[in-house]
Design an enzyme around this catalytic site. Structure first.
Site, PDB file in Angstrom:
ATOM      1  N   VAL A   8       4.264  -2.780  -1.731  1.00 22.10           N
ATOM      2  CA  VAL A   8       3.803  -1.529  -2.328  1.00 22.10           C
ATOM      3  C   VAL A   8       3.678  -0.516  -1.208  1.00 22.10           C
ATOM      4  O   VAL A   8       3.580  -0.874  -0.035  1.00 22.10           O
ATOM      5  CB  VAL A   8       2.461  -1.681  -3.094  1.00 22.10           C
ATOM      6  CG1 VAL A   8       2.638  -2.545  -4.337  1.00 22.10           C
ATOM      7  CG2 VAL A   8       1.378  -2.240  -2.204  1.00 22.10           C
ATOM      8  N   SER A   9       3.653   0.762  -1.585  1.00 20.69           N
ATOM      9  CA  SER A   9       3.653   1.825  -0.583  1.00 20.69           C
ATOM     10  C   SER A   9       2.278   2.150  -0.021  1.00 20.69           C
ATOM     11  O   SER A   9       2.163   2.557   1.123  1.00 20.69           O
ATOM     12  CB  SER A   9       4.266   3.099  -1.172  1.00 20.69           C
ATOM     13  OG  SER A   9       5.581   2.838  -1.572  1.00 20.69           O
ATOM     14  N   THR A  10       1.238   1.995  -0.835  1.00 25.22           N
ATOM     15  CA  THR A  10      -0.095   2.368  -0.367  1.00 25.22           C
ATOM     16  C   THR A  10      -1.110   1.310  -0.749  1.00 25.22           C
ATOM     17  O   THR A  10      -0.885   0.498  -1.648  1.00 25.22           O
ATOM     18  CB  THR A  10      -0.555   3.704  -0.989  1.00 25.22           C
ATOM     19  OG1 THR A  10      -0.713   3.528  -2.395  1.00 25.22           O
ATOM     20  CG2 THR A  10       0.421   4.829  -0.717  1.00 25.22           C
TER      21      THR A  10
END
Length: 185
Positions: A8-10
């Site tokens: 996931v990105s964050t």
């Protein structure tokens, strides 16, 4: 062995990471590599997953965008997997490169993306030529060459090339180029 990779990105996307891990486990992945890394940040777990996978294994991801950032990235990853004899399975696309159809689909997707990129570059070159002809395009000013006076001054004060490069935020090769041009000219 099925090797899963989730990303996931964050940190705010914890639920998304958990969902990916759940889907990978449900598929039968016995080894999981997970990380929270934006699309531009260093990914540590992907190289670890690629290194871990052995001939006959299958790397499994839930979606293609969780694996790669660009077509070039996909091509590089696919080359690594192919060299190691590792297949790739993308759950959202029902695509598995262990099958002839899966290999064909990945090659088609890569070829289409490469074709689109070539068309985009061709249009870009045409646009630049048109802008140059109209006198509206001059290109990017070379950053390092603008700093030539500072490079020569710092060198005269006894600074080493790596120190100059670091302080001016330019490459060491640019420093050497500027200094050699100064000596030749």
């Amino acid at each position: 062995m099925l090797v899963g990779y989730a990303r996931v990105s964050t940190a705010d996307q914890e639920a998304g990471l958990e969902a990916q891990e759940r889907d990978l486990r449900a598929t039968g992945c016995t080894k999981l590599f997970s990380e929270k890394s934006s699309s531009v940040a260093q990914r540590d777990q992907l190289p670890a997953a690629l290194d871990f996978a052995r001939e006959g294994d299958c790397l499994v991801v839930t979606k293609l965008d969780r694996l790669c950032r660009s077509v070039a990235d996909l091509v590089s990853i696919m080359d690594t997997l192919r060299t190691k004899g590792v297949a790739l399975r993308i759950l959202s696309m029902s695509l598995d490169t262990a099958t002839p159809t899966g290999k064909l689909m990945v090659n088609l997707l890569g070829s289409i993306a490469e074709f689109e990129r070539e068309l985009m570059l061709e249009r870009q070159r045409e646009g630049i030529e048109k802008a140059k002809a109209a006198g509206k395009y001059r290109g990017r000013a070379p950053t390092a060459r603008r700093m030539a006076p500072q490079v020569r001054e710092m060198r005269a004060d006894g600074a080493r090339a790596c120190e100059i490069a670091s302080r001016l935020h330019i490459s060491r090769s640019s420093v050497y180029r500027i200094l050699s041009e100064a000596e030749a000219g």
